[in-house]
Design an enzyme around this catalytic site. Structure first.
Site, mmCIF file in Angstrom:
data_model
loop_
_atom_site.group_PDB
_atom_site.id
_atom_site.type_symbol
_atom_site.label_atom_id
_atom_site.label_comp_id
_atom_site.label_asym_id
_atom_site.label_seq_id
_atom_site.Cartn_x
_atom_site.Cartn_y
_atom_site.Cartn_z
ATOM 1 C CG ASP A 1 -2.038 -1.057 1.123
ATOM 2 O OD1 ASP A 1 -1.744 -1.903 0.526
ATOM 3 O OD2 ASP A 1 -2.806 -0.732 2.050
ATOM 4 C CE LYS B 1 -4.957 2.153 2.963
ATOM 5 N NZ LYS B 1 -3.765 1.435 3.507
ATOM 6 C CE LYS C 1 -6.713 -1.304 3.003
ATOM 7 N NZ LYS C 1 -5.322 -1.668 3.356
#
Length: 215
Positions: free
Chosen positions: A89, A153, A182
């Site tokens: 991430d 995300k 996400k």
């Protein structure tokens, strides 16, 4: 729906100790969450503890500001992957995005995505929605799409605000079926979680995974 498999069970606190990390690992095993998300220091330890469970080890790169050099992010990513990370991430360069330096932002994302994809691992890109206008959110998603990231995300959870339903919906509309979304930050209940999924999220980053499952 298997809600647990939407949840990346997360511990990124600066003062997290081995005891804290062990607790998150035990909870992830008990509830069979999708993954455990930790800072890079803990990757090798967590990957070893999760071996054979089917639960992924996830780490954060360029976290939480995204203002590292691209070379530093790539080094971080490669080391994390070597240590057993299943997913990365990364935080994009928010300042360069806001300045309109799209090539720099794209290159930054693409280099980390390439590092992950070279080993068959997924890369999520944190765009930090609370710092962006809607137009910038769309632009960030388009650059992630161009760079062939796997997810966009919403948030680090370390800035002014976390995930919002309207941001998740906007991001999903922008990336369509090419990328997943996400939602991360501020998800504390099953109601929150289901609302994010309804808006288009296929993964949820939360330190409250157990609370979500029991609410």
């Amino acid at each position: 729906m298997n809600l647990a498999k939407y949840i990346d069970h997360t511990i990124l606190a600066q003062d997290a100790t081995k005891v804290d990390v062990d607790k998150i690992i035990a909870e992830a095993k008990e509830y069979n969450f999708a993954s455990v998300v930790v800072n890079p220091y803990w990757v090798a330890y967590v990957a070893d503890k999760l071996k054979g469970t089917g639960i992924n080890t996830v780490t954060v790169i360029g976290f939480p500001l995204g203002a590292n050099t691209t070379a530093t992010k790539v080094f971080e990513a490669n080391e994390a992957l070597k240590n057993g990370a299943d997913e990365i991430d990364m935080v994009l360069n928010v300042g360069e995005l806001k300045a309109g330096n799209n090539d720099a932002v794209y290159h930054d994302i693409k280099e980390v995505v390439t590092a992950g994809h070279n080993l068959g691992k997924k890369v999520k890109v944190i765009i930090e929605t609370c710092l962006l206008t809607d137009g910038e959110k769309v632009l960030a998603c388009e650059l992630c799409k161009k760079a062939q990231a796997d997810f966009v995300k919403t948030s680090t959870g370390f800035s002014k605000a976390g995930a919002k339903i309207e941001d998740v919906a906007l991001m999903k509309r922008t990336v369509g079926n090419d990328l997943e979304v996400k939602a991360s930050g501020g998800i504390h209940s099953k109601e929150d979680a289901l609302a994010m999924i309804e808006a288009g999220a296929s993964r949820l980053g939360a330190s409250s995974g157990v609370k979500i499952m029991n609410s």
